[in-house]
Design an enzyme around this catalytic site. Structure first.
Site, PDB file in Angstrom:
ATOM      1  N   HIS A 205      15.321  36.089  -9.451  1.00  0.00           N
ATOM      2  CA  HIS A 205      15.357  36.562 -10.839  1.00  0.00           C
ATOM      3  C   HIS A 205      15.395  38.080 -10.973  1.00  0.00           C
ATOM      4  O   HIS A 205      15.409  38.596 -12.082  1.00  0.00           O
ATOM      5  CB  HIS A 205      14.139  36.029 -11.611  1.00  0.00           C
ATOM      6  CG  HIS A 205      12.845  36.679 -11.206  1.00  0.00           C
ATOM      7  ND1 HIS A 205      12.078  36.217 -10.171  1.00  0.00           N
ATOM      8  CD2 HIS A 205      12.188  37.755 -11.701  1.00  0.00           C
ATOM      9  CE1 HIS A 205      10.999  36.976 -10.041  1.00  0.00           C
ATOM     10  NE2 HIS A 205      11.040  37.929 -10.955  1.00  0.00           N
TER      11      HIS A 205
HETATM   12  C1  UD1 Z   1       9.375  40.197 -15.727  1.00  0.00           C
HETATM   13  C2  UD1 Z   1       8.868  41.401 -14.949  1.00  0.00           C
HETATM   14  C3  UD1 Z   1       9.064  41.156 -13.455  1.00  0.00           C
HETATM   15  C4  UD1 Z   1       8.429  39.848 -13.022  1.00  0.00           C
HETATM   16  C5  UD1 Z   1       8.898  38.704 -13.907  1.00  0.00           C
HETATM   17  C6  UD1 Z   1       8.086  37.488 -13.569  1.00  0.00           C
HETATM   18  C7  UD1 Z   1       9.081  43.588 -16.066  1.00  0.00           C
HETATM   19  C8  UD1 Z   1       9.846  44.860 -16.097  1.00  0.00           C
HETATM   20  N1  UD1 Z   1       9.605  42.614 -15.315  1.00  0.00           N
HETATM   21  O1  UD1 Z   1      10.762  40.080 -15.467  1.00  0.00           O
HETATM   22  O2  UD1 Z   1       8.455  42.214 -12.731  1.00  0.00           O
HETATM   23  O3  UD1 Z   1       8.773  39.594 -11.686  1.00  0.00           O
HETATM   24  O4  UD1 Z   1       8.687  39.031 -15.294  1.00  0.00           O
HETATM   25  O5  UD1 Z   1       8.727  36.313 -13.904  1.00  0.00           O
HETATM   26  O6  UD1 Z   1       8.058  43.481 -16.694  1.00  0.00           O
HETATM   27  N2  UD1 Z   1      13.279  35.219 -21.260  1.00  0.00           N
HETATM   28  C9  UD1 Z   1      13.266  33.988 -21.856  1.00  0.00           C
HETATM   29  N3  UD1 Z   1      12.050  33.414 -22.092  1.00  0.00           N
HETATM   30  C10 UD1 Z   1      10.879  34.002 -21.798  1.00  0.00           C
HETATM   31  C11 UD1 Z   1      10.904  35.264 -21.193  1.00  0.00           C
HETATM   32  C12 UD1 Z   1      12.114  35.858 -20.946  1.00  0.00           C
HETATM   33  O7  UD1 Z   1      14.292  33.401 -22.155  1.00  0.00           O
HETATM   34  O8  UD1 Z   1       9.806  33.411 -22.036  1.00  0.00           O
HETATM   35  C13 UD1 Z   1      14.583  35.834 -20.947  1.00  0.00           C
HETATM   36  C14 UD1 Z   1      15.076  36.806 -22.017  1.00  0.00           C
HETATM   37  O9  UD1 Z   1      16.460  36.708 -22.102  1.00  0.00           O
HETATM   38  C15 UD1 Z   1      14.674  38.152 -21.439  1.00  0.00           C
HETATM   39  C16 UD1 Z   1      14.842  37.939 -19.936  1.00  0.00           C
HETATM   40  O10 UD1 Z   1      14.460  36.587 -19.740  1.00  0.00           O
HETATM   41  O11 UD1 Z   1      15.482  39.200 -21.921  1.00  0.00           O
HETATM   42  C17 UD1 Z   1      13.987  38.841 -19.101  1.00  0.00           C
HETATM   43  O12 UD1 Z   1      12.604  38.779 -19.471  1.00  0.00           O
HETATM   44  P1  UD1 Z   1      11.630  40.034 -19.205  1.00  0.00           P
HETATM   45  O13 UD1 Z   1      10.220  39.668 -19.508  1.00  0.00           O
HETATM   46  O14 UD1 Z   1      12.158  41.252 -19.854  1.00  0.00           O
HETATM   47  O15 UD1 Z   1      11.797  40.298 -17.658  1.00  0.00           O
HETATM   48  P2  UD1 Z   1      11.715  39.280 -16.436  1.00  0.00           P
HETATM   49  O16 UD1 Z   1      13.047  39.264 -15.761  1.00  0.00           O
HETATM   50  O17 UD1 Z   1      11.117  38.008 -16.888  1.00  0.00           O
HETATM   51  N1  UDP Z   2       6.059  29.928  -9.969  1.00  0.00           N
HETATM   52  C1  UDP Z   2       5.873  28.773 -10.704  1.00  0.00           C
HETATM   53  N2  UDP Z   2       6.978  28.052 -11.067  1.00  0.00           N
HETATM   54  C2  UDP Z   2       8.242  28.415 -10.732  1.00  0.00           C
HETATM   55  C3  UDP Z   2       8.419  29.609  -9.990  1.00  0.00           C
HETATM   56  C4  UDP Z   2       7.301  30.346  -9.638  1.00  0.00           C
HETATM   57  O1  UDP Z   2       4.742  28.399 -11.013  1.00  0.00           O
HETATM   58  O2  UDP Z   2       9.199  27.713 -11.088  1.00  0.00           O
HETATM   59  C5  UDP Z   2       4.876  30.734  -9.608  1.00  0.00           C
HETATM   60  C6  UDP Z   2       4.772  31.124  -8.152  1.00  0.00           C
HETATM   61  O3  UDP Z   2       4.088  30.147  -7.400  1.00  0.00           O
HETATM   62  C7  UDP Z   2       3.979  32.414  -8.233  1.00  0.00           C
HETATM   63  C8  UDP Z   2       4.463  33.041  -9.517  1.00  0.00           C
HETATM   64  O4  UDP Z   2       5.003  31.977 -10.280  1.00  0.00           O
HETATM   65  O5  UDP Z   2       2.595  32.128  -8.368  1.00  0.00           O
HETATM   66  C9  UDP Z   2       5.501  34.090  -9.232  1.00  0.00           C
HETATM   67  O6  UDP Z   2       6.040  34.549 -10.401  1.00  0.00           O
HETATM   68  P1  UDP Z   2       7.401  35.340 -10.480  1.00  0.00           P
HETATM   69  O7  UDP Z   2       8.214  35.089  -9.261  1.00  0.00           O
HETATM   70  O8  UDP Z   2       7.985  35.025 -11.798  1.00  0.00           O
HETATM   71  O9  UDP Z   2       6.918  36.855 -10.563  1.00  0.00           O
HETATM   72  P2  UDP Z   2       6.689  37.994  -9.469  1.00  0.00           P
HETATM   73  O10 UDP Z   2       5.671  37.512  -8.511  1.00  0.00           O
HETATM   74  O11 UDP Z   2       8.012  38.284  -8.855  1.00  0.00           O
HETATM   75  O12 UDP Z   2       6.221  39.160 -10.266  1.00  0.00           O
END
Ligand code: UD1
Ligand code: UDP
Length: 365
Positions: A205
């Protein structure tokens, strides 16, 4: 003692769960939960409240998605009002997401003591927003709770007062160890028609892998090449889902043989799938750590990692976005030559207890 704990995203919920429990056990502590709403899909938020027995949210900011500046600014405006009303003795932030940054800034500006859990991690790559977020949170924190010795070293090198650095272990691992038996008993692989160690689990992601069409195309090539070796399952993060759709590459991914695409999974299913997988291919931060503790080989599709201990001591290999290399590494793992590793110091399930001892009792660890 009035404590505000901040969550905004999926990994925040997983990290805050043992902390909330440890605060709850202390008398004289009122521990409240603020959800910024950065993640709002049920599969990225609600499901973890039910599964991980998280306390209910005291304040919800409903910030939602946006640019970094929009998300950060909206969170700051909402959180500042809460801080004004609550006059907390302490703000606790975890990890490195925009919600972490925004609430750390508010605490800093309002003079509220700040604890940063997961302090000191560095990728030394400022093109990642998370690196900026971590550095700012660390610069503002009075209490810096480091998961590993390398994180302590980074902080010392940056001139942080050693009195504020606490090596406590890893709260994400507290959660793994608390739920490992329940996850094992679920045998989630069977629901997807897999047998133990006969499938790969993917999560991808990061903006660097999914936001540009040519990179996303390479991600699909990677998954194709690996799927030619062994079947797999890929719970698709909403950012990736959106990019697949807008680039029209979703059809190409759906055509990959022997690959199951799903919505993001709940924690217990995901943990269960992780422990039974032959390996995990990911660009997640937390999953590099979880696989190390589970002893499952992890291939990290990034140029670097802020969690080097998972490479030097654990099961992680950083491979970049390199489809032929991924297939080669998977062949090695399938033939029994995957990394085994050992569990890093203090990744023992008691990190949150140590954090709370420091914050509430003022003890040195
Ligand atoms: C964010 C964090 C990243 C983390 C990830 C965990 C920042 C800069 N990034 O990235 O470090 O690894 O969360 O999963 O804070 N969206 C949905 N539904 C939701 C949330 C998001 O559809 O509930 C979609 C939207 O189109 C949004 C995109 O995902 O624009 C990105 O979401 P965002 O929270 O900005 O960043 P992540 O890629 O989720
Ligand atoms: N995770 C989950 N369901 C999923 C993918 C990840 O519960 O489908 C959990 C995973 O075990 C870990 C956390 O989400 O505990 C990691 O989150 P993510 O990769 O979104 O964020 P990051 O660690 O990169 O910030």
């Amino acid at each position: 003692m009035n404590v505000l704990n901040v969550v905004g995203t999926r990994p925040n919920l997983i990290k805050i769960s043992p902390l909330a429990r440890a605060f709850h056990r202390k008398s004289g502590v009122v521990s409240k939960l603020v959800h910024t709403g950065q993640h709002y899909d049920a599969t990225l938020s609600d499901i973890f409240f039910a599964e991980l027995e998280l306390p209910s949210v005291d304040y919800h900011l409903d910030v939602g998605s946006g640019t970094h500046a929009e998300q950060t600014a909206d969170t700051m405006i909402g959180f500042e009002k809460i801080v004004e009303g609550e006059a907390p003795d302490l703000v606790v932030v975890v990890g490195d997401v925009n919600s972490t940054l925004a609430c750390a800034l508010v605490a800093g500006q309002r003079g509220v003591p700040l604890a940063h859990v997961e302090a000191g991690l560095r990728s030394f790559d400022r093109s990642m927003p998370e690196e900026i977020n971590r550095m700012v949170a660390d610069a503002l924190a009075r209490y810096l709770f480091a998961p590993s010795a390398d994180a302590c070293d980074n902080l010392k090198r940056e001139g942080v007062d050693e009195g504020g650095i606490y090596f406590v272990g890893n709260v994400m691992i507290d959660t793994v160890l608390a739920w490992r038996d329940a996850a094992r008993a679920r045998r989630s692989m069977e629901r997807f028609g897999f047998r133990q160690k006969e499938y790969v689990l993917y999560t991808l992601h990061r903006p660097e892998n999914v936001d540009q069409v040519d990179r996303l195309d390479q991600v699909i090539e990677l998954v194709e090449r690996v799927s030619a070796e062994i079947p797999g399952i890929f719970p698709v993060h909403p950012r990736t889902r959106l990019r697949l759709k807008t680039s029209r590459l979703d059809a190409a991914l759906r055509r990959v043989p022997r690959l199951i695409l799903t919505e993001p999974l709940g924690y217990l299913d995901f943990l269960s799938l992780m422990m039974d997988a032959v390996c995990v291919i990911t660009d997640s931060g937390g999953i590099q750590e979880e696989t190390t503790v589970l002893g499952v080989p992890c291939l990290t599709v990034r140029k670097n990692t802020e969690r080097p201990i998972t490479v030097t001591e654990g099961t992680n290999t950083v491979i970049g976005l390199d489809p032929p290399r991924a297939a080669e590494e998977v062949r090695e793992i399938v033939s029994g030559h995957g990394k085994r590793g050992r569990i890093p110091e203090l990744w023992d399930g008691r990190a949150a207890e140590r954090v709370v001892e420091v914050l509430v009792e003022g003890s040195r660890v």
